[in-house]
Design a protein around this motif. Structure first.
Motif, short mmCIF file in Angstrom:
data_model
loop_
_atom_site.label_atom_id
_atom_site.label_comp_id
_atom_site.label_asym_id
_atom_site.label_seq_id
_atom_site.Cartn_x
_atom_site.Cartn_y
_atom_site.Cartn_z
N VAL A 248 82.49 79.93 29.42
CA VAL A 248 81.96 79.63 30.75
C VAL A 248 80.65 78.87 30.61
CG1 VAL A 248 81.15 80.64 32.91
CG2 VAL A 248 83.02 81.72 31.64
N ASP A 249 80.52 77.78 31.37
CA ASP A 249 79.28 77.03 31.38
C ASP A 249 78.15 77.91 31.91
OD1 ASP A 249 77.47 75.22 33.41
OD2 ASP A 249 77.89 74.20 31.51
N ASP A 252 77.29 77.42 35.65
CA ASP A 252 78.30 77.99 36.54
C ASP A 252 78.23 79.51 36.55
OD1 ASP A 252 79.22 75.50 37.24
OD2 ASP A 252 80.86 75.49 35.77
N GLN A 253 77.93 80.09 35.38
CA GLN A 253 77.84 81.54 35.32
C GLN A 253 76.63 82.05 36.10
OE1 GLN A 253 77.01 83.96 31.58
NE2 GLN A 253 79.16 84.40 32.00
N ILE A 255 75.17 80.66 38.64
CA ILE A 255 75.47 80.49 40.07
C ILE A 255 76.44 81.56 40.54
CG2 ILE A 255 76.60 78.98 41.75
CD1 ILE A 255 75.41 76.60 40.22
N SER A 256 77.51 81.78 39.76
CA SER A 256 78.49 82.79 40.13
C SER A 256 77.86 84.17 40.22
CB SER A 256 79.62 82.81 39.10
OG SER A 256 80.50 83.90 39.31
N ALA A 277 69.41 79.14 37.27
CA ALA A 277 70.22 77.96 37.57
C ALA A 277 69.34 76.79 38.01
CB ALA A 277 71.24 78.30 38.66
N SER A 284 70.03 69.59 41.13
CA SER A 284 71.38 69.87 41.64
C SER A 284 71.31 70.40 43.07
CB SER A 284 72.07 70.89 40.73
OG SER A 284 73.25 71.38 41.32
N LYS A 286 73.61 72.12 44.58
CA LYS A 286 74.14 73.48 44.71
C LYS A 286 73.12 74.52 44.26
CE LYS A 286 76.92 73.18 40.43
NZ LYS A 286 78.31 73.29 39.91
N THR A 287 72.22 74.17 43.34
CA THR A 287 71.19 75.14 42.96
C THR A 287 70.15 75.27 44.07
OG1 THR A 287 69.88 73.48 41.75
CG2 THR A 287 71.52 74.73 40.50
#
Length: 298
Positions: A248-249, A252-253, A255-256, A277, A284, A286-287
Motif C-alpha cells: 500500500v502506498d 493512500d494509507q 489518507i485511508s 499525508a 495535493s 485531497k490532502t
C-alpha cells in the motif's frame, strides 16, 4: 511453577513504545493458569529495560542476538510447558477474556488443533480503524489459506495445541515472512482450524512499507509455501491460485486511516494521519480536503 495449561509465547524486537500495555493485557487475563515466555530478539531500544522491570513470576525472559521472528518463535515454543500455546505480539492488546474463551473452546472441540478469533484493528496511535470478520469454520478458513490469505487467522490471536505444533515441527525457519501462512496450511493437514466469533485482540496496524525488496521476498515466500502445500495435498498449482497482493502506498494509507479513524470519532489519530499525508504531499488537493474535514470533525 507447576506445568501451566497455557504457554504464552511472544518474541519482541524494539517494541518499547508498545510493550508495557501488551504485557499488561496478558497479565490481567481472566484466565490465570499460564506461563509467559518472552524472547527479546536483539532489541536496542527500551525493550530490555521494560522486560527487566517485570516482576510477575509467570514471566520468563530470554535475551538473544537478533535472529528474526521465525527462529525466536521456535525457541519460545520449544521451551513451552503448556498444553496450549498462545501467540502474542509486543504491540497488540489481548482482550481480558481471550485465553478463557479460547481454552474453553479448544477443550470442547478436540478435533480443532488451533483457533484464532476476531480482532479490532487499531493504528499506531491507538485509534480504532474498524475491522473485518474472519470466518469461523474450517472449510472456509482452509479455502482462503489455499488462496494464500495468511491473515484469515490473525497470527497473534492464535492458540494452538502444543502436540499439533510439535507434530508439524513448528515454524519453518526458511521463511522469515509469511511463516504463519505456512504453519496454518500444515496444521490444517492434521486437524481443523477455527476462529472464535468473539473479539480476542486489539491488532496494531503500522504504516505500510514500500520497500520493494521486502515485497519481492513476501511474494517469493508465498509462492514457495503454496507450491509446497499443493504438492503435499496433490493438487495442481498455478500462480493464479494466489490472491493479488501489493504494498500500500504510504500516502493512500495515511489518507485511508485518517478517514477511518475520523468515522469512528477518533479525531486525534485522524489529525495525525491527515498531517502525515499533508506533510508528504502539501500540494495535493485531497490532502487539503482531508485536513479541512478533520479540522471540522467530519
Amino acid at each position: 511453577m507447576a506445568e501451566p495449561l497455557v504457554s504464552v509465547v511472544m518474541a519482541v524486537h524494539n517494541m518499547g513504545d508498545y510493550l508495557r500495555p501488551a504485557i499488561a493485557s496478558v497479565l490481567s487475563q481472566s484466565f490465570r493458569d499460564f506461563e509467559f515466555i518472552i524472547i527479546n530478539d536483539g532489541s536496542v531500544d527500551s525493550t530490555g529495560r521494560i522486560l527487566r522491570s517485570q516482576s510477575d513470576a509467570r514471566i520468563r525472559v530470554l535475551t538473544q542476538e537478533n535472529q528474526g521472528l521465525t527462529v525466536s518463535l521456535n525457541r519460545g515454543t520449544e521451551l513451552a510447558k503448556g498444553k496450549y500455546i498462545a501467540r502474542m505480539d509486543g504491540d497488540d492488546i489481548s482482550l481480558p477474556f481471550r485465553f478463557e474463551e479460547q481454552v474453553e473452546f479448544l477443550e470442547s472441540q478436540p478435533n480443532v488443533v488451533a483457533a484464532g478469533g476476531q480482532v479490532l484493528d487499531v493504528d499506531s496511535y491507538g485509534g480504532y480503524l474498524g475491522g473485518k470478520l474472519r470466518p469461523t469454520q474450517h472449510e472456509e478458513i482452509d479455502r482462503q489459506l489455499l488462496l494464500g490469505v495468511g491473515d484469515v487467522i490473525v497470527h497473534p490471536s492464535l492458540m494452538v495445541r502444543a502436540t499439533a505444533l510439535r507434530q508439524v515441527h513448528g515454524y519453518d525457519e526458511q521463511y522469515r515472512t509469511a511463516q504463519d501462512l505456512d504453519l496454518y496450511l500444515r496444521l490444517a493437514e492434521t486437524g481443523r482450524l477455527a476462529n472464535l466469533e468473539s473479539h480476542v485482540l486489539m491488532y496494531r496496524q503500522h504504516a505500510a512499507s514500500t520497500n520493494s525488496k521486502k515485497y519481492d521476498i513476501q511474494i517469493e515466500n508465498r509462492r514457495n509455501i503454496m507450491t509446497a502445500a499443493y504438492e503435499r495435498r496433490q493438487i495442481p498449482f498455478t500462480p493464479g491460485c494466489l490472491t493479488d497482493w501489493t504494498p500500500v502506498d504510504s500516502l493512500d494509507q495515511s489518507i485511508s486511516w485518517a478517514w477511518r479513524t475520523l468515522a469512528h470519532g477518533e479525531r486525534y489519530p485522524a489529525l495525525r494521519h491527515a498531517l502525515n499525508a499533508w506533510l508528504s504531499h502539501p500540494l495535493s488537493k485531497k490532502t487539503w480536503k482531508l485536513m479541512a474535514c478533520v479540522a471540522r470533525g467530519y
